[in-house]
Scaffold this motif. Structure first.
Motif, PDB file in Angstrom:
ATOM      1  N   GLN A 174       0.828  -1.206   0.000  1.00  0.00           N
ATOM      2  CA  GLN A 174       0.000   0.000   0.000  1.00  0.00           C
ATOM      3  C   GLN A 174       0.865   1.261   0.000  1.00  0.00           C
ATOM      4  N   ILE A 175       1.931   1.249   0.816  1.00  0.00           N
ATOM      5  CA  ILE A 175       2.839   2.400   0.876  1.00  0.00           C
ATOM      6  C   ILE A 175       3.576   2.557  -0.456  1.00  0.00           C
ATOM      7  N   ALA A 176       4.004   1.430  -1.041  1.00  0.00           N
ATOM      8  CA  ALA A 176       4.689   1.481  -2.338  1.00  0.00           C
ATOM      9  C   ALA A 176       3.787   2.102  -3.397  1.00  0.00           C
ATOM     10  N   ASP A 177       2.510   1.716  -3.397  1.00  0.00           N
ATOM     11  CA  ASP A 177       1.561   2.304  -4.346  1.00  0.00           C
ATOM     12  C   ASP A 177       1.443   3.811  -4.134  1.00  0.00           C
ATOM     13  N   GLU A 178       1.386   4.206  -2.879  1.00  0.00           N
ATOM     14  CA  GLU A 178       1.208   5.628  -2.553  1.00  0.00           C
ATOM     15  C   GLU A 178       2.382   6.465  -3.038  1.00  0.00           C
ATOM     16  N   PHE A 179       3.590   5.899  -2.990  1.00  0.00           N
ATOM     17  CA  PHE A 179       4.787   6.681  -3.320  1.00  0.00           C
ATOM     18  C   PHE A 179       5.430   6.278  -4.649  1.00  0.00           C
ATOM     19  N   GLY A 180       4.705   5.519  -5.449  1.00  0.00           N
ATOM     20  CA  GLY A 180       5.158   5.264  -6.804  1.00  0.00           C
ATOM     21  C   GLY A 180       6.261   4.241  -6.968  1.00  0.00           C
ATOM     22  N   LEU A 181       6.364   3.290  -6.044  1.00  0.00           N
ATOM     23  CA  LEU A 181       7.309   2.195  -6.208  1.00  0.00           C
ATOM     24  C   LEU A 181       6.577   1.017  -6.846  1.00  0.00           C
ATOM     25  N   ASP A 182       6.999   0.612  -8.027  1.00  0.00           N
ATOM     26  CA  ASP A 182       6.364  -0.523  -8.693  1.00  0.00           C
ATOM     27  C   ASP A 182       6.647  -1.812  -7.924  1.00  0.00           C
ATOM     28  N   HIS A 183       5.704  -2.735  -7.982  1.00  0.00           N
ATOM     29  CA  HIS A 183       5.874  -4.025  -7.306  1.00  0.00           C
ATOM     30  C   HIS A 183       5.107  -5.089  -8.080  1.00  0.00           C
ATOM     31  N   PRO A 184       5.438  -6.363  -7.864  1.00  0.00           N
ATOM     32  CA  PRO A 184       4.678  -7.419  -8.540  1.00  0.00           C
ATOM     33  C   PRO A 184       3.225  -7.423  -8.059  1.00  0.00           C
ATOM     34  N   LYS A 185       2.315  -7.861  -8.928  1.00  0.00           N
ATOM     35  CA  LYS A 185       0.938  -8.051  -8.482  1.00  0.00           C
ATOM     36  C   LYS A 185       0.942  -9.079  -7.352  1.00  0.00           C
ATOM     37  N   SER A 186       0.197  -8.779  -6.300  1.00  0.00           N
ATOM     38  CA  SER A 186       0.329  -9.571  -5.083  1.00  0.00           C
ATOM     39  C   SER A 186      -1.018  -9.833  -4.425  1.00  0.00           C
ATOM     40  N   LEU A 187      -1.084 -10.944  -3.700  1.00  0.00           N
ATOM     41  CA  LEU A 187      -2.234 -11.283  -2.868  1.00  0.00           C
ATOM     42  C   LEU A 187      -1.738 -11.704  -1.494  1.00  0.00           C
ATOM     43  N   ILE A 188      -2.459 -11.346  -0.466  1.00  0.00           N
ATOM     44  CA  ILE A 188      -2.159 -11.818   0.877  1.00  0.00           C
ATOM     45  C   ILE A 188      -3.020 -13.044   1.156  1.00  0.00           C
ATOM     46  N   VAL A 189      -2.360 -14.133   1.526  1.00  0.00           N
ATOM     47  CA  VAL A 189      -3.045 -15.390   1.815  1.00  0.00           C
ATOM     48  C   VAL A 189      -3.010 -15.634   3.317  1.00  0.00           C
TER      49      VAL A 189
END
Length: 417
Positions: free
Chosen positions: A124-139
């Motif tokens: 969520q923080i990465a999205d807010e500050f523009g850091l790209d990340h792999p598509k992810s799910l929390i299990v």
């Protein structure tokens, strides 16, 4: 205060690297505190070692640390705890309200620590500050029977990793790994079932697979001063990882690298969130869009971080300049590895392992050139601490990798660990 002293927490290879760096500054024996002694710190003449079997209990940790403080009480000494591993970082963070009265360390607030170490909130923080990340799910233990794989895009293969890395250390079952690359829903289900049945009660993060294997990996170590300004950034390009299941993702050869755009992006992020202290990022360069994808931030320097020291920066010196002399604030940010002629290769494996298992990597020739000109080093071989027993220990330590690669290595896709 007219003097400083470090207390290194841990006894693994990472800990020895920091002991070595501190000794290069002080030329004095270094205090090391650990739950048990590992081979990397054996037979050393530059270490004062204290072993406390109950050190990982929060209450006992605080007691032992305060007892250590009182050994120096009245001696006008600034004490720096130096945590080498997630467990020790967690102990310091959870007990910071007490320990900050005795020790000097760049503590982040517990709220920020909690947000950054929780992989879901980090996304969520990465999205807010523009850091790209792999598509992810929390299990979670409650939702793992109804995973929505279509949210991961191309679905399989996928990467799976425990969110709570400290709890995961105590989980034992056949086939357990530090991280998994899985090719089907049935494989994911089997790993989750085995993990929960073995007593793991935390969450997992399930991510899209970033193609390209280990050649796309990057590791970034940073230091942020007490005024929340980034003062050092050092990027590394791992060329080889440990093939053994319990250590997948642990780097064994790192080529220094420079990327100004990446440095600036991460610098802006760390300063925007008012970060303080050490930071270690696991990153992949996605060949599909040539964007760096961030997997996590570790609130410490990395396990293989001695490549930073070999390439011109010292975490210990940064702490001294920041808190003891208060001169770091006036220094410009050190963007490491901008001059290729000064690059030094970090390696933890014997020469034959390096040659046999990296020869197909596109950066093999560059790494070999560094070795041929003598621009390479490891963590454990320190010319001021090389007794016969220690030389023998280092030989055995490296031979362990020779056996491990022969038994476990195969040409396979490597995942987003």
């Amino acid at each position: 205060m007219n003097k400083y002293r470090f207390i290194v927490l841990g006894s693994d290879q990472n800990a020895y690297g920091q002991v070595r760096a501190i000794h290069q500054i002080t030329n004095e024996k270094v205090d090391v505190v650990a739950q048990s002694q590992l081979s990397a710190t054996k037979y050393s003449k530059i270490i004062n070692l204290k072993i406390f079997p109950d050190l990982l209990d929060d209450q006992q940790f605080v007691k032992h640390m305060i007892d250590l403080y009182h050994e120096f009480d009245g001696k006008n000494v600034m004490l720096f705890p130096f945590p080498c591993g997630d467990t020790y970082v967690g102990l310091l963070a959870r007990n910071s309200d007490i320990l900050k009265n005795y020790f000097t360390f760049p503590f982040n607030s517990y709220q920020l620590t909690d947000k950054l170490t929780d992989k879901e909130s980090f996304i969520q923080i990465a999205d807010e500050f523009g850091l790209d990340h792999p598509k992810s799910l929390i299990v979670t233990p409650d939702n793992y029977h109804k995973i929505e794989y279509d949210q991961l895009g191309s679905q399989f293969p996928v990467a799976l990793k425990a969110v709570d890395s400290v709890k995961w250390l105590d989980v034992k079952f056949p086939g357990r790994k530090k991280a998994f690359i899985l090719d089907s829903k049935s494989e994911v289900d089997a790993v989750l079932e085995a993990s929960f049945n073995a007593g793991y009660n935390g969450n997992f993060i399930l991510q899209e697979y970033i193609p390209g294997g280990a050649s796309t990996d990057r590791v970034l170590n940073c230091y942020v001063d007490q005024y929340h300004h980034v003062k050092m950034m050092s990027l590394g390009h791992p060329l080889l990882e440990d093939p053994m299941a319990s250590a997948i993702g642990n780097y064994l050869v790192i080529l220094p690298e420079y990327d100004h755009e990446l440095y600036q992006k991460v610098k802006s992020f760390l300063e925007a969130i008012n970060y303080t202290g050490f930071a270690n990022f696991d990153v992949k360069l996605d060949p599909r869009d040539q964007q760096y994808k961030f997997f996590e931030i570790n609130l410490r320097f990395g396990r293989s971080s001695f490549y930073v020291n070999l390439n011109g920066a010292s975490f210990a010196q940064l702490l001294i300049d920041d808190y003891f002399s208060d001169t770091l604030k006036d220094q410009s940010t050190l963007y490491c590895n901008d001059d290729k002629s000064k690059h030094v290769l970090w390696t933890a494996v014997p020469d034959d392992v390096f040659k046999n298992y990296i020869k197909h990597d596109p950066f093999f020739l560059e790494a070999t050139e560094l070795i041929n000109r003598g621009s390479f080093g490891d963590t454990l071989t320190y010319d001021q601490d090389l007794s016969f027993k220690r030389k023998l220990m280092i030989w055995h330590f490296k031979s362990y990798y020779r056996k491990g690669f022969k038994q476990y290595y195969k040409n396979k896709k490597e995942g987003s660990e």
